[in-house]
Write an enzyme that holds these catalytic residues in place. Structure first.
Site, short mmCIF file in Angstrom:
data_model
loop_
_atom_site.label_atom_id
_atom_site.label_comp_id
_atom_site.label_asym_id
_atom_site.label_seq_id
_atom_site.Cartn_x
_atom_site.Cartn_y
_atom_site.Cartn_z
N PHE A 1 0.86 -1.19 0.00
CA PHE A 1 0.00 0.00 0.00
C PHE A 1 0.89 1.24 0.00
O PHE A 1 1.98 1.22 0.58
CB PHE A 1 -0.89 -0.04 1.25
CG PHE A 1 -1.95 1.02 1.30
CD1 PHE A 1 -3.12 0.88 0.56
CD2 PHE A 1 -1.80 2.15 2.10
CE1 PHE A 1 -4.10 1.85 0.61
CE2 PHE A 1 -2.78 3.13 2.15
CZ PHE A 1 -3.93 2.98 1.40
N SER B 1 1.40 3.96 1.53
CA SER B 1 1.99 4.54 2.73
C SER B 1 2.94 3.60 3.45
O SER B 1 3.59 4.01 4.43
CB SER B 1 0.88 4.96 3.70
OG SER B 1 0.15 3.83 4.15
N LYS B 2 3.07 2.36 3.00
CA LYS B 2 3.96 1.41 3.67
C LYS B 2 5.42 1.79 3.46
O LYS B 2 5.76 2.59 2.58
CB LYS B 2 3.72 -0.01 3.16
CG LYS B 2 2.30 -0.52 3.30
CD LYS B 2 1.82 -0.56 4.74
CE LYS B 2 0.44 -1.22 4.83
NZ LYS B 2 -0.13 -1.17 6.18
N ASN B 3 6.30 1.19 4.25
CA ASN B 3 7.73 1.50 4.12
C ASN B 3 8.25 1.21 2.72
O ASN B 3 9.11 1.92 2.21
CB ASN B 3 8.52 0.70 5.15
CG ASN B 3 8.25 1.15 6.57
OD1 ASN B 3 7.13 1.53 6.92
ND2 ASN B 3 9.27 1.12 7.41
#
Length: 376
Positions: free
Chosen positions: A189, A191-193
């Site tokens: 997704f 916004s993930k790292n």
């Protein structure tokens, strides 16, 4: 001062735009939008990064969890233990497969699943444990794997928030979160790292037979076109998202360090305040890659602080405001409030601050000064 974002993907993109655009253009030039060369390249690169035998890309992190469980042949009614304090996707897939979710409390120190809670929850019907590496911090996988071995249970790692984190074992060895259990799942997704520019996910395993089955499940149960050997789903990582991930994967450790540096600066500025418990930062094993930087606000007005920050243009959030055992979809007569003292405490205390690779010192100072201004 630059406007503060909870996650600043635009500034991150600006730094890698040439690489990202060239990678996407390659997909457009070849017209290989599904299972194209970019997907295979990403799969191989991620296997090398994680030091895992098999990466199976798929459409999103929730699918990754569901497909992982499908591959293990869990049966309706089998009990699956997981944490009460996490996002609903973890328990959602258990319920969708007609398995029986067994929610247990978490540890107050690290907010990950309680080892003692797991032990107490095991019954003859228990077949699997799903630890969640919450907020980017690796769960105690050494203890979890020991429990699983003792009771002949599967371990399915929910690694949606902690890709790149290391788990350190008592013998000094390290393994990447998501690669220790029988199977791991992650999300890409945005916004993930390690995030793409849409939805994406992947499954990890060192088990050859399981990997073969998972590869069929993600593609309608097919290994040969129009030959459906297992019951499957349609869950593939598209080539454009793989192109983005190919551009970003080489920077993942750099991104993790930027997040850790921001976390240290947050903690240094807030250190010692009687109303703030900051997350633990380990300097020797990279066990926390700070998908979220989550404070506990104790003996004070957490909600008032949140509104104060929002009024000052500082985005923040409560992850998570309602325990899973209290959610309408997952309420069960088996659960008693006294079974979840830590989770019930955390939902009243936690507050997540902006956390991403582009935070600068001026922004961090403004955020921490604003917190201290309210708490005094």
């Amino acid at each position: 001062m630059k406007k503060i974002q909870m996650v600043d993907l635009k500034s991150q993109y600006d730094k890698i735009a040439v690489t990202v655009n060239a990678s996407i253009q390659e997909v457009l030039n070849t017209n290989t939008y599904i299972n194209g060369p970019q997907v295979h390249q990403f799969q191989k690169s991620l296997e090398e990064y994680l030091d895992v035998k098999h990466v199976i890309p798929c459409a999103n992190g929730t699918d990754a969890l569901q497909i992982a469980m499908m591959g293990l042949d869990l049966k309706p009614g089998d009990e699956v233990i997981t944490a009460d304090f996490t996002f609903a996707a973890t328990v959602e897939v258990i319920a969708l497969l007609q398995l029986t979710p067994v929610l247990v409390d978490v540890d107050l120190y690290n907010m990950n699943i309680s080892i003692e809670g797991i032990k107490k929850a095991i019954t003859p019907k228990t077949k699997a444990i799903v630890p969640v590496h919450l907020f980017g911090r690796a769960a105690n996988m050494e203890a979890i794997m020991a429990i699983a071995k003792e009771h002949n249970l599967y371990v399915i790692e929910d690694n949606a928030q902690a890709i790149g984190a290391n788990c350190k074992f008592s013998d000094g060895t390290k393994k990447k979160a998501g690669t220790i259990g029988h199977v791991g799942a992650t999300s890409f997704f945005p916004s993930k790292n390690l995030g793409c520019y849409g939805d994406g996910g992947a499954i990890f395993t060192n088990d050859d037979a399981l990997a073969h089955k998972l590869r069929g499940i993600v593609n309608h149960g097919m290994y040969e076109r129009y030959h459906h050997d297992v019951v499957g789903v349609n869950s593939r990582l598209d080539s454009i998202q793989a192109a983005v991930l190919n551009a970003k994967l080489p920077l993942l450790d750099q991104y993790g360090k930027a997040r850790q540096d921001a976390a240290r600066k947050y903690s240094a500025a807030l250190e010692g305040h009687k109303n703030i418990i900051a997350p633990f930062i380990c300097d020797i094993c990279d066990c926390h890659v700070f998908h979220q930087y989550t404070l506990r606000i104790v003996a004070s007005d957490r909600n008032g602080l949140m509104q104060h920050l929002l009024d000052k243009g500082i985005p923040c959030a409560i992850y998570y405001p309602i325990p899973l055992h209290s959610q309408k979809a997952y309420k069960d007569a088996r659960y008693k409030e006294e079974d979840f003292p830590v989770t019930n405490q955390l939902v009243t205390e936690v507050l997540s601050l902006p956390m991403h690779t582009e935070l600068d010192d001026e922004q961090i100072k403004y955020i921490t000064d604003s917190i201290l201004e309210f708490l005094k």
